[in-house]
Design an enzyme around this catalytic site. Structure first.
Site, PDB file in Angstrom:
ATOM      1  N   HIS A 271       0.851  -1.191   0.000  1.00 52.95           N
ATOM      2  CA  HIS A 271       0.000   0.000   0.000  1.00 52.95           C
ATOM      3  C   HIS A 271       0.891   1.246   0.000  1.00 52.95           C
ATOM      4  O   HIS A 271       1.627   1.474  -0.945  1.00 52.95           O
ATOM      5  CB  HIS A 271      -0.963  -0.024   1.188  1.00 52.95           C
ATOM      6  CG  HIS A 271      -1.951  -1.145   1.131  1.00 52.95           C
ATOM      7  ND1 HIS A 271      -2.842  -1.295   0.100  1.00 52.95           N
ATOM      8  CD2 HIS A 271      -2.174  -2.187   1.976  1.00 52.95           C
ATOM      9  CE1 HIS A 271      -3.580  -2.372   0.299  1.00 52.95           C
ATOM     10  NE2 HIS A 271      -3.194  -2.936   1.428  1.00 52.95           N
TER      11      HIS A 271
ATOM     12  N   HIS B 162       3.530  -8.200  10.527  1.00 51.07           N
ATOM     13  CA  HIS B 162       2.717  -7.043  10.154  1.00 51.07           C
ATOM     14  C   HIS B 162       1.954  -6.469  11.357  1.00 51.07           C
ATOM     15  O   HIS B 162       2.009  -5.259  11.620  1.00 51.07           O
ATOM     16  CB  HIS B 162       1.743  -7.466   9.052  1.00 51.07           C
ATOM     17  CG  HIS B 162       0.984  -6.343   8.434  1.00 51.07           C
ATOM     18  ND1 HIS B 162       1.411  -5.687   7.299  1.00 51.07           N
ATOM     19  CD2 HIS B 162      -0.187  -5.744   8.768  1.00 51.07           C
ATOM     20  CE1 HIS B 162       0.548  -4.755   6.967  1.00 51.07           C
ATOM     21  NE2 HIS B 162      -0.444  -4.771   7.843  1.00 51.07           N
TER      22      HIS B 162
ATOM     23  N   ASP C 235      -7.210  -4.266  10.530  1.00 55.76           N
ATOM     24  CA  ASP C 235      -6.940  -3.843   9.153  1.00 55.76           C
ATOM     25  C   ASP C 235      -7.525  -4.861   8.187  1.00 55.76           C
ATOM     26  O   ASP C 235      -8.389  -5.661   8.565  1.00 55.76           O
ATOM     27  CB  ASP C 235      -5.439  -3.618   8.931  1.00 55.76           C
ATOM     28  CG  ASP C 235      -4.602  -4.888   9.081  1.00 55.76           C
ATOM     29  OD1 ASP C 235      -5.171  -5.963   9.342  1.00 55.76           O
ATOM     30  OD2 ASP C 235      -3.363  -4.802   8.933  1.00 55.76           O
TER      31      ASP C 235
ATOM     32  N   GLY D  49     -11.578  -4.959   8.192  1.00 54.87           N
ATOM     33  CA  GLY D  49     -11.129  -4.058   7.142  1.00 54.87           C
ATOM     34  C   GLY D  49     -11.628  -4.470   5.775  1.00 54.87           C
ATOM     35  O   GLY D  49     -12.074  -3.625   4.976  1.00 54.87           O
TER      36      GLY D  49
ATOM     37  N   GLY E 277      -5.630   0.075   9.489  1.00 52.97           N
ATOM     38  CA  GLY E 277      -6.437   0.983   8.680  1.00 52.97           C
ATOM     39  C   GLY E 277      -7.803   1.281   9.260  1.00 52.97           C
ATOM     40  O   GLY E 277      -8.326   2.394   9.103  1.00 52.97           O
TER      41      GLY E 277
ATOM     42  N   ARG F 130      -3.470  12.704   7.295  1.00 53.91           N
ATOM     43  CA  ARG F 130      -4.129  13.963   7.642  1.00 53.91           C
ATOM     44  C   ARG F 130      -3.179  15.146   7.544  1.00 53.91           C
ATOM     45  O   ARG F 130      -2.014  15.053   7.952  1.00 53.91           O
ATOM     46  CB  ARG F 130      -4.677  13.916   9.067  1.00 53.91           C
ATOM     47  CG  ARG F 130      -5.456  12.677   9.450  1.00 53.91           C
ATOM     48  CD  ARG F 130      -6.799  12.628   8.764  1.00 53.91           C
ATOM     49  NE  ARG F 130      -7.667  11.639   9.391  1.00 53.91           N
ATOM     50  CZ  ARG F 130      -8.605  10.967   8.779  1.00 53.91           C
ATOM     51  NH1 ARG F 130      -8.803  11.137   7.496  1.00 53.91           N
ATOM     52  NH2 ARG F 130      -9.358  10.099   9.423  1.00 53.91           N
TER      53      ARG F 130
ATOM     54  N   ARG G 153     -18.687  15.559   0.860  1.00 53.08           N
ATOM     55  CA  ARG G 153     -17.649  15.219   1.826  1.00 53.08           C
ATOM     56  C   ARG G 153     -17.441  16.340   2.840  1.00 53.08           C
ATOM     57  O   ARG G 153     -17.321  17.515   2.481  1.00 53.08           O
ATOM     58  CB  ARG G 153     -16.350  14.871   1.109  1.00 53.08           C
ATOM     59  CG  ARG G 153     -16.498  13.599   0.286  1.00 53.08           C
ATOM     60  CD  ARG G 153     -15.259  13.261  -0.475  1.00 53.08           C
ATOM     61  NE  ARG G 153     -14.152  12.915   0.396  1.00 53.08           N
ATOM     62  CZ  ARG G 153     -12.952  12.569  -0.048  1.00 53.08           C
ATOM     63  NH1 ARG G 153     -12.719  12.541  -1.352  1.00 53.08           N
ATOM     64  NH2 ARG G 153     -11.985  12.265   0.788  1.00 53.08           N
TER      65      ARG G 153
ATOM     66  N   ASN H 117      -9.897  22.958   8.278  1.00 54.07           N
ATOM     67  CA  ASN H 117      -8.567  22.441   7.958  1.00 54.07           C
ATOM     68  C   ASN H 117      -8.707  21.184   7.112  1.00 54.07           C
ATOM     69  O   ASN H 117      -9.264  20.184   7.549  1.00 54.07           O
ATOM     70  CB  ASN H 117      -7.798  22.122   9.237  1.00 54.07           C
ATOM     71  CG  ASN H 117      -6.394  21.595   8.949  1.00 54.07           C
ATOM     72  OD1 ASN H 117      -5.893  21.724   7.832  1.00 54.07           O
ATOM     73  ND2 ASN H 117      -5.765  21.014   9.947  1.00 54.07           N
ATOM     74  N   THR H 118      -8.201  21.240   5.892  1.00 57.44           N
ATOM     75  CA  THR H 118      -8.208  20.063   5.019  1.00 57.44           C
ATOM     76  C   THR H 118      -6.847  19.947   4.350  1.00 57.44           C
ATOM     77  O   THR H 118      -6.039  20.885   4.361  1.00 57.44           O
ATOM     78  CB  THR H 118      -9.340  20.160   3.977  1.00 57.44           C
ATOM     79  OG1 THR H 118      -9.429  18.932   3.251  1.00 57.44           O
ATOM     80  CG2 THR H 118      -9.104  21.300   2.997  1.00 57.44           C
TER      81      THR H 118
END
Length: 610
Positions: A11, A131, A154, A185, A309, A424, A455, A554-555
């Site tokens: 990923h 993992h 996850d 997940g 995740g 983020r 969104r 805030n984005t």
């Protein structure tokens, strides 16, 4: 002890450098290559980490990879054998890749590391960490807790999909696991696929869509898809899913269960899709709450750490916080695979080498500000070479000018200090706006970010003022907990507004800060304190002085389909490709009307409205 952690090949590739248990630097490869979710060997992220720490690669004691490829290959083969002859087409595609590349990752890693120096003794210094141990280590060791339970959720690691560990000092022991194919997940990603969003990146969209719907299908999911026990343990009915051996996440039986086919990205979102999103979100919430209760009873721990995740689902995190099962919760800000690089390095330090652990009142992630930064002179040089027109001012004037622009409802690109690690933007590589504006949410989505109108955006709020604006009074520095806007800040809606449903709810003003108030009056909080993020804190204080409001939209500083910006040049290109009004990079202020129109970038083609 100097340790480099690496995640790659599946990923989000990333690298992190740890020195005597302290995280010195961490970054995702995508930020440098500008390839979204870049999974290749993180050469540039490694180079950055070494440069930041001032080390050559031969100065390292160990390099640690975040999972064990042979165990993962074992799981792949056992799955195909167990389900044969189904899945032969998938088998033909997957196994040659493993035999050609992934099965020989030790030699590949050694070859790539040798490019940094042929003096590096990779044969003796290269380690591999399981993992879920990497995930659990990334959550516990930087946490502010001496002791804690650790929950990792996850898609799948080698075999584990959900695991419980107990951390104590520099010790970490996994005590329970749920194995593939039974995965929270992958269950959530199956619904992401069914609703027409991209797996491994569209889960955020489904979470944002859920409040527009009603959880009508919860019982259907519990009756047919997941057998959920009182302690949170579960099994999935695999006759509805295709991810073990097929090329899709769900099958026709899944679609028949819900009575609708898989949505394509070109299809309009309907109330059905919103109800399905609301339903799987409610199921996820219930599973995690039951797991937490079971873990608290089993371990007796008062604190819990989260990674994997699924831990990025801030709605579920908010509900877990409100349940009060644990005294405190800490979530790894890079909870996905990128954070595995941090965890692998910390696991080698504390578990393998048994080095002592440093515990900070806040945490060991330094506000997640672990990436590259640039001096003022370097910023000015890079912007000049990019063709930008700007004015350089003093720090105080920069803060005051930015706050005034925000107060007059300009959309502002904000580039300060070290880049964030994780998904983020936290006030270092951010797009900012005035939360009081009823138009800011739509403007940022459609004209700045080029993404779906439904969104929501997150509020950044002064830590000292959070309880006056939200139903929350704790630290949430990483934008990973959802809480409600306070009742006294909400607006009473007219009966006709209350009767609206679906996307029609979108543009109703619900509070004094409508740009960050979702349709269910929730908000994904980032609390900002002066110790961990002093520049952003100063801007919020200045904005509050002007407006009386200690909150900003805030984005992340990017457009749809691109990674968050890394360099001043990236910031300028993004600025020239959307309708941001102002860009602030260090102490440089750029206004859109001053720029050369010939440098305009075209990102609008990335916009494919749903």
């Amino acid at each position: 002890m100097r340790v480099l952690g690496i995640s790659a090949f599946y990923h989000d590739a990333a690298a992190a450098l740890v020195d005597e248990g302290r995280i010195i630097a961490a970054a995702q490869e995508e930020r440098f290559t500008r390839k979204r979710h870049d999974a290749e060997f993180p050469a540039q992220a490694i180079a950055y980490c070494l440069e930041e720490a001032g080390y050559a690669i031969e100065d390292l004691d160990h390099v640690v990879f975040y999972d064990k490829p042979f165990l993962k290959f074992e799981r792949l083969l056992e799955t195909y054998v167990a389900l044969a002859p189904r899945g032969f087409r998938s088998f033909k595609l997957a196994v040659p890749v493993w035999l050609r590349e992934k099965l020989f990752q030790r030699s590949l890693l050694q070859k790539e590391l040798a490019k940094f120096s042929d003096q590096f003794d990779a044969a003796n210094k290269l380690l591999f960490c399981e993992h879920h141990v990497s995930h659990a280590a990334s959550a516990f060791f930087p946490s502010p807790f001496e002791k804690a339970a650790v929950l990792t959720m996850d898609g799948v690691g080698e075999w584990a999909t959900t695991s419980v560990a107990v951390g104590d000092g520099n010790r970490l022991n996994i005590i329970q696991e749920i194995h593939f194919p039974h995965s929270l997940g992958l269950l959530y990603s199956a619904f992401t696929y069914y609703l027409g969003f991209k797996v491994n990146s569209g889960e955020y969209k489904m979470m944002g869509l859920a409040p527009y719907g009603q959880p009508k299908y919860v019982q259907l999911i519990l009756d047919h898809l997941i057998d959920l026990k009182p302690d949170g343990s579960f099994r999935l009915d695999m006759t509805y899913f295709d991810y073990c051996t097929g090329l899709t996440m769900t099958n026709e039986r899944f679609s028949r269960l819900f009575g609708e086919p898989v949505r394509t990205p070109a299809d309009h979102l309907t109330s059905f899709h919103m109800d399905v999103a609301a339903s799987i979100q409610a199921v996820l919430d219930e599973v995690v709450i039951r797991l937490a209760r079971g873990i608290a009873k089993q371990t007796g721990e008062r604190n819990i750490c989260l990674a994997g995740g699924v831990a990025l689902n801030c709605v579920t995190n908010g509900k877990l916080h409100r349940e009060g099962i644990f005294s405190d919760i800490w979530v790894q800000p890079a909870a996905g695979d990128a954070g595995g690089a941090v965890g692998a390095a910390l696991a080698a330090t504390h578990i393998f080498a048994q080095r002592s652990r440093h515990i900070s009142r806040m945490d060991g992630m330094s506000g997640a500000l672990l990436g590259p930064d640039f001096s003022q002179s370097e910023i000015e040089r890079r912007l000049t070479e990019a063709g930008a027109r700007f004015s350089s001012v003093g720090f105080d004037e920069m803060i005051q000018t930015t706050a005034r622009c925000l107060a007059q409802q300009d959309a502002v690109g904000w580039f300060q200090g070290r880049m964030e690690f994780g998904p983020r933007s936290l006030g270092a590589r951010s797009i900012l706006g005035d939360p009081r504006s009823p138009k800011m949410q739509q403007t940022l989505n459609l004209k700045v970010k080029y993404r779906e109108s439904f969104r929501p955006f997150a509020p950044a709020v002064l830590r000292e003022d959070v309880a006056e604006w939200f139903e929350f009074n704790a630290d949430s520095p990483y934008m990973l907990i959802v809480a409600g806007v306070r009742q006294d800040k909400r607006r009473t809606m007219a009966p006709a507004e209350q009767d609206l449903f679906g996307i029609d709810k979108l543009n109703i003003v619900r509070s004094e800060i409508p740009a960050v108030t979702h349709v269910d009056y929730s908000a994904r909080l980032q609390t900002v304190d002066a110790a961990s993020n002093p520049i952003f804190h100063r801007l919020l204080v200045q904005f509050k002085d002007i407006t009386g409001c200690p909150v900003l939209v805030n984005t992340s500083f990017n457009v749809r389909g691109e990674p968050i910006v890394c360099t001043p040049e990236d910031a300028f290109r993004c600025f020239m490709g959307n309708e941001l009004d102002v860009l602030v990079v260090g102490n440089c202020i750029l206004k859109k009307q001053d720029q050369d129109p010939r440098l305009k970038q075209d990102y609008s083609s990335a916009f494919d409205p749903d």
